[in-house]
Scaffold this motif. Structure first.
Motif: not given
Length: 506
Positions: A1-9, A350-356, A473-481
């Motif tokens: 899952m991606a980060r819940g917030t991102q920077t735009v402009d 929820g998916a748009r915020e990176g939580q699904l 959600v919190w764990w970002k460095n998931k296995p590459k596979r």
């Protein structure tokens, strides 16, 4: 899952819109009326819900099976006709207060997703995810399945009589057909879905008007004996709390339009107006319908009935009594459609915020509908059709529903203090949200006292959301596979359903 917030402009991206100076904004812009969001060539949800549609969505979602079934539960726990009527009126006022609080929240935080987005903005990702998790695994699918089974049961009654077993194959198949058909309609076109909602809302309101007029005529004929000594045998304590649970169940779903904020035309105007029109109207209809029930049925007859409207029809309409089960069927059919239309947006956000999984935030290129979210909601609901203990499962989470709504309104109070300069097109007296939060707290506490084991099981199931959050959600460095497998599945589903992520505002 991606980060819940991102920077735009240079702004924080919350709920699909850029936050400029701390002000959340829906896709499509604040003052342009969503012109870019409604561009036929852009792949995003369009603003196609007007005031009339909004009123019908709220009324259509509220008026489901509750008013046809709940009067028995309210009377059982209240003990008297007079106290029952007070419970119905107070439940309507309580729901209106909550809806007004959500009107302020919805015009301040203009992202879809209802209480999920409000909790996310006020308190952060973890509390919002716990709500999302509870709704994902039990509240939404079980609620949809129960209403679909009620629809199937009442459709069958004119042919099989009142001895229909909800667990029989044909009832389950009718429920699945209902879910699948309405999911298809919602996947095909938002205007189609709103038209279905409009038609069935009008139909169910007409059915209630028939009940009300019949009851008033019955009273005018001199049948007022059931209103003698209206408060005789009144109960108190936890029984009153359970009576309110029954009444509030019938008013549930008053917050569903807030799940669709980004798709409302001119939401700063139409959202509060839709709430202001629909809630008082439903309250008046419910109180008058109960007066009609009590005019025709004795308290004993009402307490012994499993479907008050059907018993009412049998006593008053004779050979035309089939009108009532058909009316209940139409009412529940419209409620399932409202659930498809509204609740699927929660998972989309929820998916748009990176939580699904990100695929659930994608939109069908041609139809401009959140197809993956709709299909996922339908699939889970169909699975619960076959669970015989579904009502018990739903009871585990009744406390979570009021807790979530109470926390969302508590966020409104917190934001008044933390961000006093946040633009609020609508701003009510602070006493209103404080009163509502205290009432929600009362409902949660009394529900725990009345059903401690159900509450404990519900809490334990809710707690399973914490490890899911930290792993997903919190764990970002998931296995590459694992990441590659997820990407391959996403690409496969994109090709299969012709779906892409929502286009960002330029």
């Amino acid at each position: 899952m991606a980060r819940g917030t991102q920077t735009v402009d240079g702004g924080e991206h919350i709920g699909g819109g850029v936050v400029e100076n701390g002000i959340p904004d829906r896709p499509g812009g604040k003052e342009d009326g969503g012109r870019r969001g409604s561009d036929k060539n852009s792949v995003r949800l369009r603003q196609e819900i007007g005031l009339f549609n909004g009123v019908n969505i709220i009324m259509g979602c509220i008026i489901g099976s509750g008013i046809f079934l709940s009067p028995k539960s309210v009377l059982d726990n209240a003990g008297s006709v007079g106290l029952s009527m007070m419970v119905w009126a107070t439940s309507g006022i309580f729901s209106l207060i909550g809806a007004l609080c959500f009107a302020e929240l919805g015009t301040t935080i203009t992202a879809s997703g209802g209480e999920y987005s409000y909790i996310m903005y006020a308190f952060g990702q973890l509390p919002a995810f716990i709500l999302l998790w509870s709704t994902l695994i039990i509240i939404n699918p079980t609620g949809q399945a129960i209403i679909a089974l009620t629809f199937a049961n009442y459709v069958s009654q004119p042919f099989y009589g009142e001895c229909v077993d909800p667990s029989t194959g044909h009832v389950q198949m009718l429920a699945i057909l209902c879910l699948a058909l309405l999911t298809f309609v919602n996947c095909w076109s938002v205007p189609w879905a709103t038209k279905v909602q409009d038609v069935f809302t009008v139909a169910k309101v007409l059915a209630l008007i028939v009940i009300i007029l019949s009851g008033l005529v019955y009273i005018c004929m001199g049948h007022t004996e059931n209103f003698q000594e209206p408060f005789k045998n009144s109960k108190g304590g936890t029984d009153i709390a359970l009576a309110f649970y029954g009444g509030l169940f019938a008013y549930a779903a008053w917050n569903y339009l807030n799940y669709l904020t980004e798709e409302i035309k001119n939401p700063h105007r139409n959202l509060p107006w839709a709430i202001g029109i629909s809630l008082p109207t439903v309250t008046v209809i419910y109180v008058l319908a109960n007066i009609a029930y009590f005019a025709v049925l004795t308290p004993d007859e009402l307490e012994q009935s499993n479907a008050v409207a059907v018993t009412f029809g049998e006593k008053l309409f004779g050979p035309m009594a089939w009108i009532m089960p058909v009316s209940v069927a139409m009412s529940t059919f419209g409620s399932v459609n409202g659930g498809c239309l509204s609740l699927s947006r929660l998972f989309f956000v929820g998916a748009r915020e990176g939580q699904l999984p990100g695929v659930m935030s994608m939109i069908q290129v041609k139809r401009k509908t959140p197809l993956p979210s709709l299909l996922f909601t339908c699939a889970l609901s169909i699975l619960y059709v076959f669970v015989e203990t579904i009502e018990t499962l739903l009871n585990y989470f009744s406390f979570m529903t009021w807790l979530a709504i109470g926390v969302a309104v508590a966020g409104q109070i917190y934001l008044r203090w933390a961000k006093p300069d946040l633009p609020r097109p609508i701003k009510f007296n602070i006493i209103l949200p404080i009163t509502f939060v205290l009432a929600c707290l009362f409902l949660v506490v009394m529900g725990t006292i009345a059903a401690p084991m159900d509450t404990l099981i519900g809490i334990l199931i809710t707690l399973t959301g914490f490890p899911v959050y930290f792993i997903g959600v919190w764990w970002k460095n998931k296995p590459k596979r694992l990441v590659q497998f997820s990407q391959q599945m996403t690409i496969f589903l994109q090709k299969m359903f012709i779906i892409v992520g929502q286009e960002k505002e330029e």
